[in-house]
Design a protein around this motif. Structure first.
Motif, PDB file in Angstrom:
ATOM      1  N   PHE A 378       0.819  -1.210   0.000  1.00 26.57           N
ATOM      2  CA  PHE A 378       0.000   0.000   0.000  1.00 26.57           C
ATOM      3  C   PHE A 378       0.859   1.270   0.000  1.00 26.57           C
ATOM      4  N   LYS A 379       2.196   1.118   0.180  1.00 27.29           N
ATOM      5  CA  LYS A 379       3.126   2.243   0.119  1.00 27.29           C
ATOM      6  C   LYS A 379       3.925   2.244  -1.176  1.00 27.29           C
ATOM      7  N   PHE A 380       3.364   1.690  -2.217  1.00 30.15           N
ATOM      8  CA  PHE A 380       4.070   1.614  -3.500  1.00 30.15           C
ATOM      9  C   PHE A 380       4.373   3.024  -4.017  1.00 30.15           C
ATOM     10  N   ASN A 381       5.563   3.148  -4.643  1.00 24.61           N
ATOM     11  CA  ASN A 381       6.068   4.433  -5.165  1.00 24.61           C
ATOM     12  C   ASN A 381       6.410   5.413  -4.037  1.00 24.61           C
ATOM     13  N   SER A 382       6.788   4.869  -2.896  1.00 19.13           N
ATOM     14  CA  SER A 382       7.268   5.709  -1.791  1.00 19.13           C
ATOM     15  C   SER A 382       8.478   5.034  -1.149  1.00 19.13           C
ATOM     16  N   ARG A 383       9.167   5.768  -0.286  1.00 23.91           N
ATOM     17  CA  ARG A 383      10.369   5.233   0.350  1.00 23.91           C
ATOM     18  C   ARG A 383      10.043   4.156   1.374  1.00 23.91           C
ATOM     19  N   ASP A 384       8.819   4.085   1.808  1.00 26.47           N
ATOM     20  CA  ASP A 384       8.404   3.073   2.781  1.00 26.47           C
ATOM     21  C   ASP A 384       7.861   1.811   2.120  1.00 26.47           C
ATOM     22  N   PHE A 385       8.071   1.682   0.819  1.00 27.47           N
ATOM     23  CA  PHE A 385       7.580   0.477   0.130  1.00 27.47           C
ATOM     24  C   PHE A 385       8.324  -0.765   0.613  1.00 27.47           C
ATOM     25  N   GLU A 386       9.598  -0.645   0.906  1.00 30.73           N
ATOM     26  CA  GLU A 386      10.414  -1.765   1.384  1.00 30.73           C
ATOM     27  C   GLU A 386      11.116  -1.332   2.673  1.00 30.73           C
ATOM     28  N   VAL A 387      10.828  -2.047   3.750  1.00 33.79           N
ATOM     29  CA  VAL A 387      11.428  -1.735   5.053  1.00 33.79           C
ATOM     30  C   VAL A 387      12.037  -2.999   5.629  1.00 33.79           C
ATOM     31  N   CYS A 388      12.973  -2.800   6.593  1.00 34.22           N
ATOM     32  CA  CYS A 388      13.635  -3.926   7.247  1.00 34.22           C
ATOM     33  C   CYS A 388      13.557  -3.737   8.754  1.00 34.22           C
ATOM     34  N   TYR A 389      13.397  -4.884   9.477  1.00 32.06           N
ATOM     35  CA  TYR A 389      13.350  -4.887  10.934  1.00 32.06           C
ATOM     36  C   TYR A 389      14.382  -5.906  11.438  1.00 32.06           C
ATOM     37  N   PRO A 390      15.414  -5.434  12.153  1.00 28.74           N
ATOM     38  CA  PRO A 390      15.836  -4.046  12.337  1.00 28.74           C
ATOM     39  C   PRO A 390      16.498  -3.466  11.094  1.00 28.74           C
ATOM     40  N   GLU A 391      16.590  -2.137  11.054  1.00 33.60           N
ATOM     41  CA  GLU A 391      17.131  -1.482   9.861  1.00 33.60           C
ATOM     42  C   GLU A 391      18.625  -1.730   9.726  1.00 33.60           C
ATOM     43  N   GLU A 392      19.349  -1.706  10.827  1.00 37.75           N
ATOM     44  CA  GLU A 392      20.804  -1.904  10.816  1.00 37.75           C
ATOM     45  C   GLU A 392      21.165  -3.051  11.743  1.00 37.75           C
ATOM     46  N   PRO A 393      21.173  -4.271  11.201  1.00 31.11           N
ATOM     47  CA  PRO A 393      21.523  -5.407  12.066  1.00 31.11           C
ATOM     48  C   PRO A 393      22.976  -5.307  12.537  1.00 31.11           C
ATOM     49  N   LEU A 394      23.193  -5.834  13.731  1.00 26.90           N
ATOM     50  CA  LEU A 394      24.534  -5.756  14.300  1.00 26.90           C
ATOM     51  C   LEU A 394      25.511  -6.659  13.566  1.00 26.90           C
ATOM     52  N   ARG A 395      25.048  -7.764  13.076  1.00 24.22           N
ATOM     53  CA  ARG A 395      25.907  -8.696  12.347  1.00 24.22           C
ATOM     54  C   ARG A 395      25.199  -9.128  11.071  1.00 24.22           C
ATOM     55  N   GLU A 396      25.804 -10.023  10.351  1.00 29.58           N
ATOM     56  CA  GLU A 396      25.201 -10.542   9.137  1.00 29.58           C
ATOM     57  C   GLU A 396      24.174 -11.608   9.512  1.00 29.58           C
ATOM     58  N   TRP A 397      22.965 -11.162   9.711  1.00 31.22           N
ATOM     59  CA  TRP A 397      21.898 -12.067  10.072  1.00 31.22           C
ATOM     60  C   TRP A 397      21.195 -12.581   8.809  1.00 31.22           C
ATOM     61  N   PRO A 398      20.664 -13.791   8.890  1.00 37.06           N
ATOM     62  CA  PRO A 398      19.892 -14.283   7.736  1.00 37.06           C
ATOM     63  C   PRO A 398      18.644 -13.411   7.512  1.00 37.06           C
ATOM     64  N   GLU A 399      18.209 -13.404   6.261  1.00 41.59           N
ATOM     65  CA  GLU A 399      17.087 -12.516   5.879  1.00 41.59           C
ATOM     66  C   GLU A 399      15.864 -13.351   5.494  1.00 41.59           C
ATOM     67  N   ILE A 400      14.712 -12.921   5.955  1.00 42.71           N
ATOM     68  CA  ILE A 400      13.430 -13.493   5.538  1.00 42.71           C
ATOM     69  C   ILE A 400      12.552 -12.347   5.029  1.00 42.71           C
ATOM     70  N   SER A 401      11.620 -12.685   4.140  1.00 34.82           N
ATOM     71  CA  SER A 401      10.791 -11.663   3.480  1.00 34.82           C
ATOM     72  C   SER A 401       9.314 -11.903   3.758  1.00 34.82           C
ATOM     73  N   LEU A 402       8.609 -10.813   3.916  1.00 32.10           N
ATOM     74  CA  LEU A 402       7.158 -10.819   4.072  1.00 32.10           C
ATOM     75  C   LEU A 402       6.572  -9.769   3.142  1.00 32.10           C
ATOM     76  N   LEU A 403       5.287  -9.903   2.837  1.00 27.04           N
ATOM     77  CA  LEU A 403       4.579  -8.828   2.124  1.00 27.04           C
ATOM     78  C   LEU A 403       3.237  -8.594   2.802  1.00 27.04           C
ATOM     79  N   THR A 404       2.845  -7.348   2.829  1.00 25.92           N
ATOM     80  CA  THR A 404       1.605  -6.964   3.485  1.00 25.92           C
ATOM     81  C   THR A 404       0.883  -5.923   2.649  1.00 25.92           C
ATOM     82  N   GLU A 405      -0.421  -5.919   2.783  1.00 25.99           N
ATOM     83  CA  GLU A 405      -1.246  -4.960   2.058  1.00 25.99           C
ATOM     84  C   GLU A 405      -1.797  -3.870   2.965  1.00 25.99           C
TER      85      GLU A 405
END
Length: 415
Positions: A378-405
């Motif tokens: 619902f934030k398409f064409n904006s800077r909030d279209f893709e976010v990460c939690y947390p934004e700056e991980p302390l180490r190289e943590w594995p990544e998983i993806s979700l999508l929400t409307e």
């Protein structure tokens, strides 16, 4: 010498008096006396019965003795056949029809004659009226019969339709109940469904030409063509769906458990992380996420892990140690100034009345040591279209993806 008039013997041909229905005889009126005319000359316009008898020459008029007497009526047989009985002198005389008719009784009035003719034919108008009346009665009778039959048939049809409608509704309810029962009994109720094509799912879910539907279709096309996401897994929509989506990907990908945990505390996690076969892990995930009781126990365990991590960071903050910025934001709120208020005001309601908020997603990723990338459609064409939690991980943590409307319900994208 004047010849003597012949005298007819036998019974009179005058009609006999008719018997009255009451037993009394009715006597016909006597005919008036016939006057003696002059010369025998028939008058025009008079019937033969009214003509007078001619007087023989030499007879005197005026005296009653000189008037000729009327001849007695001939016998019925002779009168009918026009024959005369032998008179004086041995001669046979023929009685004329005019004389026989003159001796007949006077006619009855026309109305009486009509009543005396029982077989008189009806006129043409009467026949037409009779046929019209008969036809009208026949049509009226046929219409009443047809109307009654049609009304009976319509009533029966309406009653049959009402009966079958109620039967259909009853059978539909019973069938729906049995289908649900059999599904619960013999089929696994997966909270995470199988993979489906991303664009097909978008076309099914977002139809129409509303601005939001157009925005969602463009966002899904962005994921399909630029982010290389080809499929999607639908997740059961409840207040646990964020926890469910994260935990399913951790188990299906075989990610290792966090470094701060002990192996004896997370037996179930070690079972999945130790399996190297992708298909075998997928089968175990289907078994796990079809067991609602075990599934909810895991979600409560995740909430406990989040509370444990918040408590550890809170103790570090009290000793003046450096803590991540997201925890400073958490403790700056009045409703989560300490771990107890965070549990009472936020964590306890997750799964019951609400889902995870954005700050809760930060804490979840930090506690599990994974980077959670979320595509907010619902934030398409904006800077909030893709976010990460947390934004700056302390180490190289594995990544998983979700999508929400809508930031409330989440699904799992498949690359």
């Amino acid at each position: 010498m004047i010849p003597e008039k012949p005298r007819l013997d036998g019974p009179s041909i005058l009609p006999r008096p008719r018997a009255d229905p009451g037993g009394r005889s009715r006597r016909l009126p006597e005919a008036p006396p016939i006057p003696t005319p002059g010369p025998a000359r028939p008058r025009r316009g008079l019937p033969l019965a009214a003509q007078r008898v001619t007087r023989p020459p030499g007879a005197r008029g005026g005296s009653a003795a000189g008037r000729p007497r009327p001849a007695p009526p001939a016998p019925p047989a002779l009168a009918r056949r026009g024959e005369a009985s032998p008179g004086a002198g041995g001669r046979r005389l023929r009685a004329s029809p005019q004389r026989a008719a003159g001796m007949a009784a006077p006619r009855s009035p026309p109305r009486a004659r009509e009543r005396e003719r029982p077989g008189a034919p009806a006129t043409g108008n009467d026949q037409v009226h009779a046929w019209t009346l008969v036809t009208s009665q026949a049509l009226d009778t046929a219409w009443r019969i047809a109307k009654g039959s049609v009304m009976l048939a319509v009533s029966f049809l309406v009653a049959a339709l009402c009966y079958f409608k109620r039967l259909h509704l009853y059978l539909g309810r019973r069938l729906k109940w049995w289908i649900g029962y059999l599904q619960r009994k013999f089929k696994r109720n997966l909270s995470v469904e199988a993979e489906v094509d991303l664009l097909s799912y978008c076309a099914r879910e977002w139809k129409g030409e509303t601005p939001r539907a157009k925005l969602m279709r463009k966002a899904y096309e962005e994921l399909f063509w630029r982010r290389r996401i080809k499929c999607v897994r639908q997740v059961k929509r409840d207040n646990y769906d964020a926890l469910r989506s994260v935990l399913f990907q951790i188990f299906s990908q075989g990610l290792s458990f966090p470094s701060w945990m002990k192996e004896k505390d997370i037996v179930k996690w070690t079972e999945f992380s130790g399996i190297k076969d992708y298909h075998k892990r997928g089968s175990m995930c289907n078994i796990l996420f079809s067991n609602a009781i075990l599934e909810y126990k895991l979600y409560e365990a995740l909430k406990f892990i989040m509370l444990y991590q918040v408590t550890e960071v809170y103790e570090q903050m009290k000793t003046k140690k450096v803590i991540p910025s997201l925890f400073r934001l958490l403790f700056s709120r009045e409703t989560s100034s300490d771990p107890l208020s965070f549990m009472m005001n936020h964590l306890n309601s997750v799964g019951d009345t609400c889902g995870l908020e954005q700050i809760d997603m930060f804490i979840l990723g930090y506690s599990l040591e994974v980077k959670i990338k979320v595509f907010r459609l619902f934030k398409f064409n904006s800077r909030d279209f893709e976010v990460c939690y947390p934004e700056e991980p302390l180490r190289e943590w594995p990544e998983i993806s979700l999508l929400t409307e809508n930031d409330r319900h989440y699904h799992i994208p498949v690359f």
